[in-house]
Design an enzyme around this catalytic site. Structure first.
Site, short mmCIF file in Angstrom:
data_model
loop_
_atom_site.label_atom_id
_atom_site.label_comp_id
_atom_site.label_asym_id
_atom_site.label_seq_id
_atom_site.Cartn_x
_atom_site.Cartn_y
_atom_site.Cartn_z
N ARG A 184 -0.39 -8.35 5.17
CA ARG A 184 0.74 -9.22 5.51
C ARG A 184 0.29 -10.57 6.08
NH1 ARG A 184 1.97 -3.98 6.41
NH2 ARG A 184 3.97 -3.21 5.60
N GLU B 51 -8.14 0.82 2.10
CA GLU B 51 -8.14 -0.55 1.59
C GLU B 51 -9.18 -1.38 2.35
OE1 GLU B 51 -3.97 -2.06 1.51
OE2 GLU B 51 -3.47 0.01 2.01
N HIS C 82 0.72 -8.55 0.16
CA HIS C 82 -0.03 -8.22 -1.06
C HIS C 82 0.11 -9.26 -2.18
CE1 HIS C 82 -1.30 -4.64 0.78
NE2 HIS C 82 -0.51 -3.75 0.21
N ASP D 252 -0.39 3.18 9.00
CA ASP D 252 -0.40 1.89 8.29
C ASP D 252 -1.13 0.90 9.19
OD1 ASP D 252 0.10 -0.15 6.50
OD2 ASP D 252 2.26 -0.23 6.83
N HIS E 210 -6.26 -0.50 -4.15
CA HIS E 210 -5.13 0.22 -3.55
C HIS E 210 -4.93 1.62 -4.15
CE1 HIS E 210 -1.24 0.61 -1.49
NE2 HIS E 210 -1.55 -0.49 -0.81
N SER E 211 -6.00 2.35 -4.42
CA SER E 211 -5.82 3.74 -4.86
C SER E 211 -5.36 4.62 -3.72
CB SER E 211 -7.13 4.31 -5.42
OG SER E 211 -7.26 3.99 -6.79
N TYR E 212 -4.50 5.58 -4.05
CA TYR E 212 -4.13 6.67 -3.14
C TYR E 212 -5.00 7.86 -3.52
CZ TYR E 212 0.18 4.07 -2.07
OH TYR E 212 1.09 3.13 -1.69
#
Length: 348
Positions: free
Chosen positions: A96, A312, A121, A250, A192-194
């Site tokens: 952000r 990340e 992003h 987060d 940004h893989s989960y």
């Protein structure tokens, strides 16, 4: 070698047509393999990692990243109330930026306030929604290339970005980013893989995490850094001794400067561990999201808020607005470089 507009792309055995964009532009997928049986699938839509199959317990291949089966679902996911950014390359600026504005060389730039009035992003149409060129392809690596025009999403400078994914024989997926700009700009790229070492169709709550960080960035109620740091002694998010993944997180962890491994994820159930190596100052850990309960993923999996965890690796969010944060400015004539490695091994 610019493969994007060449009709004989299918001459490459590890390249297939993935589908079509709304304007009928062709989107391709690429498969990298190594001698251990690891298989990595990527698409030039967003330079996105769509599948990462790792030999787990008894050598059985487990797909450890969330994703979709087709480009239509990736494209549609960006219209959700809180897009998940599955496996994508985030840019120009990951994380952000407060109120979407920053000042560079005495000029103030106003970005799109696409997240509660803040920029997130890269804006309304970030790098994950672009069709990238492919400049190089082998059995074990693919290089994606993107030109971001001057003032695209109101960022200054034409930015040239190269991202090479390499699948190494040590069961490492290496990401190497390079970028140059036609004028001074700000940049912060991330992946940004989960991840889910039990497999993308389960949850992460029984997996354990280690992060080599003594502090996290303090943030306000809109997840914007205040400029201060929170010590992790006695904190719920102290992962210097490994413990289970939280159901919601987060936060940006400040990686210790002497850290060899920035972070690790462990699946005792699947006898797998993932180690994250990076030259970036932080790793942003993310679990959650408010759109996941309605999401059908690949192989008809139901994705929930605890289906995956993001690591990340990046610069600090909102760094352009905090002079004591690491530099986020890429000057004309300089080259941005970043390397991140995700390494997979059996625990025992």
């Amino acid at each position: 070698m610019n493969l994007k507009h060449i009709s004989h792309l299918q001459d490459y055995s590890n390249c297939k047509l993935f589908g079509l964009a709304p304007d009928n532009e062709e989107i391709y997928c690429f498969e990298l393999t190594n001698k251990n049986g690891m298989r990595v699938q990527l698409t030039n839509y967003g330079a996105t990692l769509t599948s990462l199959k790792v030999p787990a317990i008894d050598g059985k291949l487990t797909d450890v990243v969330l994703g979709f089966d087709n480009p239509e679902d990736y494209i549609a996911s960006y219209s959700l109330p809180s897009g998940p950014y599955f496996g994508t390359t985030v840019g120009r600026y990951a994380g952000r930026i407060n109120k979407g504005n920053f000042t560079l060389n005495d000029t103030t730039f106003q970005l799109a306030g696409n997240n509660n009035g803040n920029a997130l992003h890269g804006g309304n149409t970030g790098f994950g929604q672009k069709i990238w060129d492919v400049t190089d392809l082998t059995d074990q690596s693919v290089t994606f290339h993107l030109i971001s025009e001057n003032l695209e999403e109101n960022y200054p400078g034409e930015l040239q970005v190269f991202l090479t994914y390499t699948l190494r024989e040590e069961n490492e997926l290496k990401l190497e980013y390079k970028a140059t700009t036609s004028e001074d700009t700000i940049i912060n790229l991330t992946h940004h893989s989960y991840f889910n070492l039990n497999g993308h169709d389960s949850d992460v709550l029984d997996q354990e995490m280690f992060i080599d960080a003594d502090t996290i960035l303090e943030t306000n109620n809109e997840s914007i850094p205040t400029g201060k740091f929170t010590a992790l002694d006695g904190h719920n998010f102290d992962f210097r001794n490994r413990k289970n993944c939280p159901a919601s997180i987060d936060n940006s962890f400040v990686i210790n400067s002497n850290a060899t491994i920035a972070a690790q994820l462990f699946s005792p159930k699947n006898n797998l561990k993932m180690s994250v190596y990076t030259d970036q100052p932080s790793v942003h850990i993310y679990v959650g999201g408010n759109c996941f309960d309605i999401l059908k993923g690949k192989e008809n999996a139901n994705y929930t808020p605890v289906s995956g965890i993001c690591f990340e690796t990046q610069n600090f969010p909102d760094a352009p607005n905090h002079s004591h944060f690491p530099n986020a400015v890429l000057k004309k004539g300089d080259e941005y470089q970043q390397t991140t490695i995700y390494r997979f091994e059996n625990i025992n």
